[in-house]
Design an enzyme around this catalytic site. Structure first.
Site, PDB file in Angstrom:
ATOM      1  N   SER A 125     -17.357 -31.727 -33.576  1.00 51.46           N
ATOM      2  CA  SER A 125     -16.364 -32.240 -34.518  1.00 51.46           C
ATOM      3  C   SER A 125     -15.046 -32.525 -33.802  1.00 51.46           C
ATOM      4  O   SER A 125     -14.695 -31.839 -32.832  1.00 51.46           O
ATOM      5  CB  SER A 125     -16.136 -31.171 -35.598  1.00 51.46           C
ATOM      6  OG  SER A 125     -14.993 -31.452 -36.366  1.00 51.46           O
ATOM      7  N   TYR A 150     -14.461 -21.762 -38.426  1.00 52.80           N
ATOM      8  CA  TYR A 150     -15.397 -22.897 -38.391  1.00 52.80           C
ATOM      9  C   TYR A 150     -15.169 -23.745 -37.140  1.00 52.80           C
ATOM     10  O   TYR A 150     -16.101 -24.043 -36.388  1.00 52.80           O
ATOM     11  CB  TYR A 150     -15.253 -23.783 -39.649  1.00 52.80           C
ATOM     12  CG  TYR A 150     -15.928 -25.123 -39.466  1.00 52.80           C
ATOM     13  CD1 TYR A 150     -17.316 -25.229 -39.524  1.00 52.80           C
ATOM     14  CD2 TYR A 150     -15.186 -26.274 -39.171  1.00 52.80           C
ATOM     15  CE1 TYR A 150     -17.951 -26.443 -39.310  1.00 52.80           C
ATOM     16  CE2 TYR A 150     -15.813 -27.494 -38.951  1.00 52.80           C
ATOM     17  CZ  TYR A 150     -17.191 -27.571 -39.024  1.00 52.80           C
ATOM     18  OH  TYR A 150     -17.825 -28.789 -38.788  1.00 52.80           O
ATOM     19  N   LYS A 154     -17.546 -24.613 -33.388  1.00 53.80           N
ATOM     20  CA  LYS A 154     -17.898 -25.879 -32.727  1.00 53.80           C
ATOM     21  C   LYS A 154     -17.530 -25.823 -31.249  1.00 53.80           C
ATOM     22  O   LYS A 154     -18.280 -26.279 -30.389  1.00 53.80           O
ATOM     23  CB  LYS A 154     -17.201 -27.059 -33.417  1.00 53.80           C
ATOM     24  CG  LYS A 154     -17.702 -27.311 -34.833  1.00 53.80           C
ATOM     25  CD  LYS A 154     -19.186 -27.656 -34.854  1.00 53.80           C
ATOM     26  CE  LYS A 154     -19.781 -27.681 -36.249  1.00 53.80           C
ATOM     27  NZ  LYS A 154     -21.228 -27.832 -36.283  1.00 53.80           N
TER      28      LYS A 154
HETATM   29  P1  NAD Z   1     -24.221 -30.442 -44.961  1.00 53.77           P
HETATM   30  O1  NAD Z   1     -23.819 -29.107 -45.452  1.00 53.77           O
HETATM   31  O2  NAD Z   1     -24.396 -31.531 -45.943  1.00 53.77           O
HETATM   32  O3  NAD Z   1     -25.588 -30.323 -44.130  1.00 53.77           O
HETATM   33  C1  NAD Z   1     -25.917 -29.182 -43.382  1.00 53.77           C
HETATM   34  C2  NAD Z   1     -27.326 -28.761 -43.798  1.00 53.77           C
HETATM   35  O4  NAD Z   1     -27.695 -27.621 -43.038  1.00 53.77           O
HETATM   36  C3  NAD Z   1     -27.422 -28.378 -45.271  1.00 53.77           C
HETATM   37  O5  NAD Z   1     -28.498 -29.085 -45.848  1.00 53.77           O
HETATM   38  C4  NAD Z   1     -27.707 -26.868 -45.251  1.00 53.77           C
HETATM   39  O6  NAD Z   1     -28.533 -26.484 -46.309  1.00 53.77           O
HETATM   40  C5  NAD Z   1     -28.354 -26.705 -43.898  1.00 53.77           C
HETATM   41  N1  NAD Z   1     -28.215 -25.383 -43.276  1.00 53.77           N
HETATM   42  C6  NAD Z   1     -27.079 -24.673 -43.061  1.00 53.77           C
HETATM   43  N2  NAD Z   1     -27.368 -23.527 -42.420  1.00 53.77           N
HETATM   44  C7  NAD Z   1     -28.718 -23.522 -42.214  1.00 53.77           C
HETATM   45  C8  NAD Z   1     -29.626 -22.614 -41.608  1.00 53.77           C
HETATM   46  N3  NAD Z   1     -29.236 -21.464 -41.067  1.00 53.77           N
HETATM   47  N4  NAD Z   1     -30.928 -22.940 -41.575  1.00 53.77           N
HETATM   48  C9  NAD Z   1     -31.371 -24.100 -42.118  1.00 53.77           C
HETATM   49  N5  NAD Z   1     -30.560 -25.002 -42.698  1.00 53.77           N
HETATM   50  C10 NAD Z   1     -29.251 -24.698 -42.750  1.00 53.77           C
HETATM   51  O7  NAD Z   1     -23.182 -30.853 -43.823  1.00 53.77           O
HETATM   52  P2  NAD Z   1     -22.983 -32.242 -43.074  1.00 53.77           P
HETATM   53  O8  NAD Z   1     -21.713 -32.814 -43.527  1.00 53.77           O
HETATM   54  O9  NAD Z   1     -24.221 -33.051 -43.134  1.00 53.77           O
HETATM   55  O10 NAD Z   1     -22.739 -31.707 -41.607  1.00 53.77           O
HETATM   56  C11 NAD Z   1     -23.762 -31.662 -40.636  1.00 53.77           C
HETATM   57  C12 NAD Z   1     -23.211 -31.119 -39.344  1.00 53.77           C
HETATM   58  O11 NAD Z   1     -22.121 -31.924 -38.913  1.00 53.77           O
HETATM   59  C13 NAD Z   1     -22.643 -29.689 -39.438  1.00 53.77           C
HETATM   60  O12 NAD Z   1     -22.950 -29.020 -38.228  1.00 53.77           O
HETATM   61  C14 NAD Z   1     -21.156 -29.917 -39.564  1.00 53.77           C
HETATM   62  O13 NAD Z   1     -20.424 -28.825 -39.078  1.00 53.77           O
HETATM   63  C15 NAD Z   1     -20.982 -31.130 -38.676  1.00 53.77           C
HETATM   64  N6  NAD Z   1     -19.780 -31.924 -38.985  1.00 53.77           N
HETATM   65  C16 NAD Z   1     -19.581 -32.370 -40.265  1.00 53.77           C
HETATM   66  C17 NAD Z   1     -18.437 -33.097 -40.562  1.00 53.77           C
HETATM   67  C18 NAD Z   1     -18.153 -33.547 -41.968  1.00 53.77           C
HETATM   68  O14 NAD Z   1     -16.991 -33.788 -42.275  1.00 53.77           O
HETATM   69  N7  NAD Z   1     -19.154 -33.703 -42.828  1.00 53.77           N
HETATM   70  C19 NAD Z   1     -17.525 -33.403 -39.548  1.00 53.77           C
HETATM   71  C20 NAD Z   1     -17.778 -32.958 -38.251  1.00 53.77           C
HETATM   72  C21 NAD Z   1     -18.927 -32.205 -37.984  1.00 53.77           C
HETATM   73  C1  WQD Z   2      -8.501 -35.778 -44.893  1.00 53.26           C
HETATM   74  C2  WQD Z   2      -7.071 -36.133 -45.291  1.00 53.26           C
HETATM   75  C3  WQD Z   2      -5.800 -34.337 -46.244  1.00 53.26           C
HETATM   76  C4  WQD Z   2      -8.044 -33.953 -49.947  1.00 53.26           C
HETATM   77  C5  WQD Z   2     -11.999 -31.674 -42.361  1.00 53.26           C
HETATM   78  C6  WQD Z   2     -12.320 -30.428 -41.578  1.00 53.26           C
HETATM   79  C7  WQD Z   2     -12.609 -30.754 -40.144  1.00 53.26           C
HETATM   80  C8  WQD Z   2     -13.690 -31.823 -40.033  1.00 53.26           C
HETATM   81  C9  WQD Z   2     -13.358 -33.012 -40.859  1.00 53.26           C
HETATM   82  C10 WQD Z   2     -15.897 -30.862 -39.822  1.00 53.26           C
HETATM   83  C11 WQD Z   2      -6.072 -35.035 -44.922  1.00 53.26           C
HETATM   84  C12 WQD Z   2      -5.990 -35.467 -47.230  1.00 53.26           C
HETATM   85  C13 WQD Z   2      -7.627 -34.389 -48.714  1.00 53.26           C
HETATM   86  C14 WQD Z   2      -7.205 -34.156 -51.082  1.00 53.26           C
HETATM   87  C15 WQD Z   2      -5.599 -35.218 -49.655  1.00 53.26           C
HETATM   88  N1  WQD Z   2     -14.962 -31.353 -40.522  1.00 53.26           N
HETATM   89  N2  WQD Z   2      -6.423 -35.003 -48.566  1.00 53.26           N
HETATM   90  N3  WQD Z   2      -6.007 -34.781 -50.872  1.00 53.26           N
HETATM   91  O1  WQD Z   2      -8.584 -32.575 -42.863  1.00 53.26           O
HETATM   92  O2  WQD Z   2      -9.743 -34.335 -41.513  1.00 53.26           O
HETATM   93  O3  WQD Z   2     -10.820 -32.185 -41.852  1.00 53.26           O
HETATM   94  O4  WQD Z   2     -13.084 -32.605 -42.201  1.00 53.26           O
HETATM   95  O5  WQD Z   2     -15.949 -30.620 -38.674  1.00 53.26           O
HETATM   96  O6  WQD Z   2     -12.996 -29.584 -39.511  1.00 53.26           O
HETATM   97  O7  WQD Z   2     -11.208 -29.552 -41.661  1.00 53.26           O
HETATM   98  O8  WQD Z   2     -10.616 -33.817 -43.785  1.00 53.26           O
HETATM   99  O9  WQD Z   2     -11.227 -34.732 -45.980  1.00 53.26           O
HETATM  100  O10 WQD Z   2     -10.130 -32.455 -45.861  1.00 53.26           O
HETATM  101  O11 WQD Z   2      -8.775 -34.469 -45.375  1.00 53.26           O
HETATM  102  O12 WQD Z   2      -4.514 -35.781 -49.504  1.00 53.26           O
HETATM  103  O13 WQD Z   2      -7.511 -33.757 -52.200  1.00 53.26           O
HETATM  104  O14 WQD Z   2      -7.023 -36.274 -46.712  1.00 53.26           O
HETATM  105  O15 WQD Z   2      -4.494 -33.819 -46.324  1.00 53.26           O
HETATM  106  O16 WQD Z   2      -4.908 -35.657 -44.486  1.00 53.26           O
HETATM  107  P1  WQD Z   2      -9.851 -33.232 -42.508  1.00 53.26           P
HETATM  108  P2  WQD Z   2     -10.245 -33.826 -45.329  1.00 53.26           P
END
Ligand code: NAD
Ligand code: WQD
Length: 336
Positions: A125, A150, A154
């Site tokens: 991330s 969290y 990562k």
């Molecule tokens: P999500 O929660 O929709 O998907 C994750 C899936 O993993 C879920 O279906 C959950 O049930 C499953 N899971 C969690 N722990 C598990 C375990 N121990 N065994 C089996 N299944 C398990 O999340 P997402 O948004 O699809 O994110 C996927 C990956 O990407 C995660 O590692 C997350 O940290 C990373 N990521 C997400 C974002 C974001 O903003 N969505 C940003 C950066 C990184």
């Molecule tokens: C985006 C922008 C808020 C909600 C998160 C995780 C980070 C990564 C990405 C996984 C910000 C603004 C939001 C609302 C708002 N995930 N906002 N009103 O902050 O980039 O990060 O997702 O790895 O670890 O922390 O994403 O969607 O929360 O916010 O104004 O009701 O939207 O302030 O500027 P963010 P976000």
């Protein structure tokens, strides 16, 4: 057909990646404990792909489930999405996050080494950069101290992969540092399913538009940005899914004991207010929003330098912010 194990494949990014893999002629094998997803996703996937996805319900910390999968299928590579991702909750329940996010990677790597499965793509991330001093961020931008457990998971998982590959286990690994994933499959059949009140911007916007939330608050409009609201790099989930396909392709061409890391973003930053305006414009509706106070700990601005992924993996995003906002709304409307 090559079989790719997708941990967390019933989740938001994993389910879209399953579609992209299947359309490229690979066979996704999904392992998910459904802790943050629903089994109904599998039926939706079947409608899109035209075949029932192979699915195992199980915990990625449980070695036995991997053994069961390996008995049934010859796995060529792994994409490890499974993790908990709620930043706020991770500050309250850090052990839950360390145990699941780091523990599951350790069990998986042991399994891969024992079975001779070489390739892994890991979900990292942009959170590892914190608030960068110089923008856009390249892969060599220094990582900052994590702002949450969290975020720290990562960083630690990236370090685990580096150390493991250095020990010459016969593995090839890529960490993809996602920026802000948004949008949904253009069919509207799969998308993001937040649990409870969303913390992230786009689900909050779509739920407000759907009348589930009364209004959305913009967290601050007095930052040093063109309109005062925060800046993020919003990447369509289908483009993000495609990056995993390209990463797997690239890994298969490398010598063993290989590790690299790539940003996955569009290379453009958009403000929160621009996102709201774009959502209103493409979907021809008015959002009830207000300007509120800053959110504690928010990164003010971040967007990706994408030259490395463009040139090395040959990956380019093909969806615009407009596409993302249309697809997110299309998905939300279908949930009613
Ligand atoms: P999500 O929660 O929709 O998907 C994750 C899936 O993993 C879920 O279906 C959950 O049930 C499953 N899971 C969690 N722990 C598990 C375990 N121990 N065994 C089996 N299944 C398990 O999340 P997402 O948004 O699809 O994110 C996927 C990956 O990407 C995660 O590692 C997350 O940290 C990373 N990521 C997400 C974002 C974001 O903003 N969505 C940003 C950066 C990184
Ligand atoms: C985006 C922008 C808020 C909600 C998160 C995780 C980070 C990564 C990405 C996984 C910000 C603004 C939001 C609302 C708002 N995930 N906002 N009103 O902050 O980039 O990060 O997702 O790895 O670890 O922390 O994403 O969607 O929360 O916010 O104004 O009701 O939207 O302030 O500027 P963010 P976000």
């Amino acid at each position: 057909m090559k079989k790719i194990l997708i941990t967390g494949g019933a989740g938001y990014i994993g389910s879209h990646t399953a579609v992209v893999l299947a359309e490229a002629g690979l066979t996704p094998v999904i392992l998910d404990d459904l802790s943050n997803s629903s089994e109904s996703v599998l039926g939706r996937l079947e409608e899109i792909i035209g075949a029932k996805p192979i699915f195992y319900k199980g915990d990625c910390n449980d070695r036995a489930i991997y053994e069961e999968i390996a008995k049934d299928h010859e796995i060529s590579g792994v994409i490890h999405f499974a993790a908990f991702k709620a930043v706020g909750e991770s500050t309250q329940l850090p052990l839950k996050y360390y145990r699941n996010n780091i523990g599951s990677l350790l069990v998986l790597l042991d399994f891969m080494q024992d079975k001779g499965i070489k390739d892994i793509v890991f979900s990292s991330s942009c959170t590892v950069y914190g608030q960068p001093d110089v923008l856009p961020v390249t892969e060599s931008t220094p990582r900052k101290d994590a702002e949450s457990p969290y975020g720290n998971t990562k960083k630690v998982c990236e370090d685990v992969l580096v150390d493991f590959v250095n020990s010459k286990p016969g593995i090839r690994a890529i960490s993809l540092r996602y920026f802000n994933p948004v949008g949904a499959h253009p069919s509207g059949k799969i998308g993001e399913l937040p649990n409870g009140t969303p913390n992230n911007l786009i689900p909050y916007i779509t739920q407000t538009a759907a009348g589930i939330r009364e209004k959305i608050t913009v967290f601050g409009d007095d930052y040093d940005t063109p309109d005062g609201s925060c800046i993020r790099d919003f990447i369509h989930v289908m483009d993000l899914a495609d990056a995993h396909m390209k990463a797997l392709d690239y890994l298969s061409q490398q010598e063993i004991d290989f590790y690299d890391v790539f940003n996955v973003g569009t290379g453009n930053g958009n403000t929160v207010l621009e996102v709201i305006n774009t959502f209103e414009k493409v979907n021809d509706l008015k959002l009830n929003y207000e300007i509120g106070p800053r959110r504690a700990g928010d990164v003010i601005k971040i967007w990706a330098d994408t030259q490395k992924i463009n040139s090395v993996l040959g990956w380019q995003p093909s969806y615009s912010l407009e596409d993302s906002m249309r697809d997110s709304w299309n998905w939300e409307k279908g949930l009613k």
